[in-house]
Write a protein that holds these residues in place. Structure first.
Motif, short mmCIF file in Angstrom:
data_model
loop_
_atom_site.label_atom_id
_atom_site.label_comp_id
_atom_site.label_asym_id
_atom_site.label_seq_id
_atom_site.Cartn_x
_atom_site.Cartn_y
_atom_site.Cartn_z
N ASN A 50 0.30 51.48 -27.39
CA ASN A 50 -0.83 52.03 -26.66
C ASN A 50 -1.81 52.57 -27.70
OD1 ASN A 50 -1.89 54.87 -25.02
ND2 ASN A 50 -2.16 52.89 -24.08
N ASN A 51 -3.05 52.13 -27.63
CA ASN A 51 -4.05 52.51 -28.64
C ASN A 51 -3.52 52.28 -30.06
OD1 ASN A 51 -6.00 53.30 -26.72
ND2 ASN A 51 -5.01 55.29 -26.49
N ILE A 55 4.87 52.76 -28.78
CA ILE A 55 5.34 53.76 -27.84
C ILE A 55 6.84 53.65 -27.62
CG2 ILE A 55 5.15 54.65 -25.48
CD1 ILE A 55 2.66 55.08 -27.24
N ASP A 56 7.32 52.44 -27.48
CA ASP A 56 8.74 52.24 -27.20
C ASP A 56 9.18 50.95 -27.87
OD1 ASP A 56 10.77 52.40 -24.15
OD2 ASP A 56 11.27 51.71 -26.16
N ASP A 57 10.05 51.06 -28.85
CA ASP A 57 10.56 49.86 -29.51
C ASP A 57 12.06 49.71 -29.28
OD1 ASP A 57 10.88 51.06 -32.97
OD2 ASP A 57 11.62 51.84 -31.06
N SER A 58 12.55 50.33 -28.23
CA SER A 58 14.00 50.31 -27.97
C SER A 58 14.52 48.91 -27.64
CB SER A 58 14.34 51.26 -26.82
OG SER A 58 13.67 50.89 -25.64
N SER A 66 10.26 43.10 -36.47
CA SER A 66 9.28 44.16 -36.70
C SER A 66 7.96 43.76 -36.05
CB SER A 66 9.08 44.43 -38.19
OG SER A 66 8.57 43.28 -38.84
N ALA A 67 7.20 44.73 -35.61
CA ALA A 67 5.91 44.46 -34.97
C ALA A 67 4.88 45.44 -35.50
CB ALA A 67 6.03 44.57 -33.46
N LYS A 68 3.65 44.94 -35.60
CA LYS A 68 2.55 45.77 -36.07
C LYS A 68 1.33 45.53 -35.21
CE LYS A 68 3.89 45.85 -40.97
NZ LYS A 68 3.46 45.53 -42.36
N MET A 69 0.50 46.54 -35.15
CA MET A 69 -0.79 46.40 -34.48
C MET A 69 -1.82 47.12 -35.35
SD MET A 69 -1.74 46.82 -30.51
CE MET A 69 -3.28 46.10 -29.90
N SER B 98 8.87 56.34 -21.51
CA SER B 98 8.63 54.90 -21.34
C SER B 98 7.75 54.64 -20.13
CB SER B 98 9.95 54.14 -21.20
OG SER B 98 10.71 54.25 -22.38
N TYR B 99 6.84 55.56 -19.87
CA TYR B 99 5.92 55.43 -18.74
C TYR B 99 5.18 54.11 -18.81
CZ TYR B 99 2.03 56.59 -15.63
OH TYR B 99 1.09 56.59 -14.62
N GLY B 100 5.21 53.35 -17.69
CA GLY B 100 4.51 52.08 -17.64
C GLY B 100 5.35 50.89 -18.06
N LYS B 101 6.49 51.12 -18.68
CA LYS B 101 7.34 50.01 -19.12
C LYS B 101 7.83 49.24 -17.90
CE LYS B 101 11.85 49.23 -21.30
NZ LYS B 101 12.95 49.88 -22.02
N LEU B 102 7.67 47.92 -17.94
CA LEU B 102 8.10 47.07 -16.84
C LEU B 102 9.51 46.58 -17.07
CD1 LEU B 102 5.11 44.66 -15.98
CD2 LEU B 102 6.09 46.44 -14.54
N THR B 103 10.35 46.71 -16.05
CA THR B 103 11.68 46.10 -16.06
C THR B 103 11.66 44.92 -15.10
OG1 THR B 103 12.74 48.22 -16.53
CG2 THR B 103 14.13 46.45 -15.69
#
Lengths: 115, 114
Positions: A50-51, A55-58, A66-69, B98-103
């Motif tokens: 996000n921006n 936010i979440d790489d679980s 690996s990922a980059k933005m 994880s707000y907005g994360k789609l399952t």
């Protein structure tokens, strides 16, 4: 609008090689998602930004991924070293927000085959 | 147990049939419910979304949610060969880190034959 652009569309590589997948989100969207799709497991979220901030790489399977933005119009997903079990279709998606009702727009996907 | 369960099919029906696609979920925190359609060799696209329990119609498509049973359905009336695709339910996280994360559900492969 061109939609989400992904490259390459197809990638065939040998085990152990580095693979880089690229994504250009829809202009003005501030959230970007990387998914992997297989017949056995369906669509799985790997990581989302996000921006430009992860936010979440679980969902990233292991350190080989690996990922980059680096900016709002470009993202990469890298696999090093690649393995046959990484063979899948990788999708990038973008949305204008991060809320539950924000539609995610998917690219056409990159079909990766690791021999 | 997966958070979202969906029968992968495949499902094959004749043109004009009513199609029922279903998902169950385990986390009562899910508040929004989406259906994505994916044609062969394409990315998924949002078909419908709904928030509350009950029915929502859009042309030949009806999305149904039963929060008490944690059960969601997509009905297709007068199915057409052009409806042949993979249909996936998708549930976004409504809170937390994880707000907005789609399952996504696993997806049901539908074929409508003439």
């Amino acid at each position: 609008d061109a939609g989400v652009i992904q490259s390459p569309r197809h990638e065939v590589t040998e085990m152990g090689q580095e693979v880089t997948l690229r994504c250009k989100p829809i202009s003005g969207h501030n959230s970007l998602f990387w998914y992997r799709q297989t017949m056995m497991r369906g669509l799985e979220l790997l990581i989302y930004f996000n921006n430009n901030v992860p936010i979440d790489d679980s969902g990233m399977p292991e350190d080989r991924f690996s990922a980059k933005m680096p900016n709002a119009s470009f993202s990469t997903l890298k696999i090093q070293p690649s393995e046959p079990r990484d063979s899948a279709v990788y999708f990038c998606a973008s949305s204008s927000g991060l809320g539950g009702r924000d539609t995610q727009y998917f690219g056409p996907g990159t079909r990766l085959t690791v021999l | 147990q997966k958070e979202v369960e969906q029968d992968p099919g495949p499902l094959s029906v004749p043109e004009g049939a009513i199609v029922s696609l279903n998902c169950t979920y385990s986390n009562s925190a899910f508040q929004y419910f989406m259906w994505y359609r994916q044609y062969s060799r394409k990315g998924p696209e949002l078909l419908m979304y709904t928030y509350s329990s009950g029915n929502k119609e859009d042309g030949r498509f009806t999305a149904q949610v039963d929060k008490s049973s944690k059960y969601i359905s997509l009905f297709i009336r007068d199915s057409q060969p052009s409806d042949s695709a993979t249909y996936q339910c998708a549930l976004p996280n409504a809170s937390g880190t994880s707000y907005g994360k789609l399952t996504f559900g696993q997806g049901t492969i539908l074929t409508v034959h003439p």
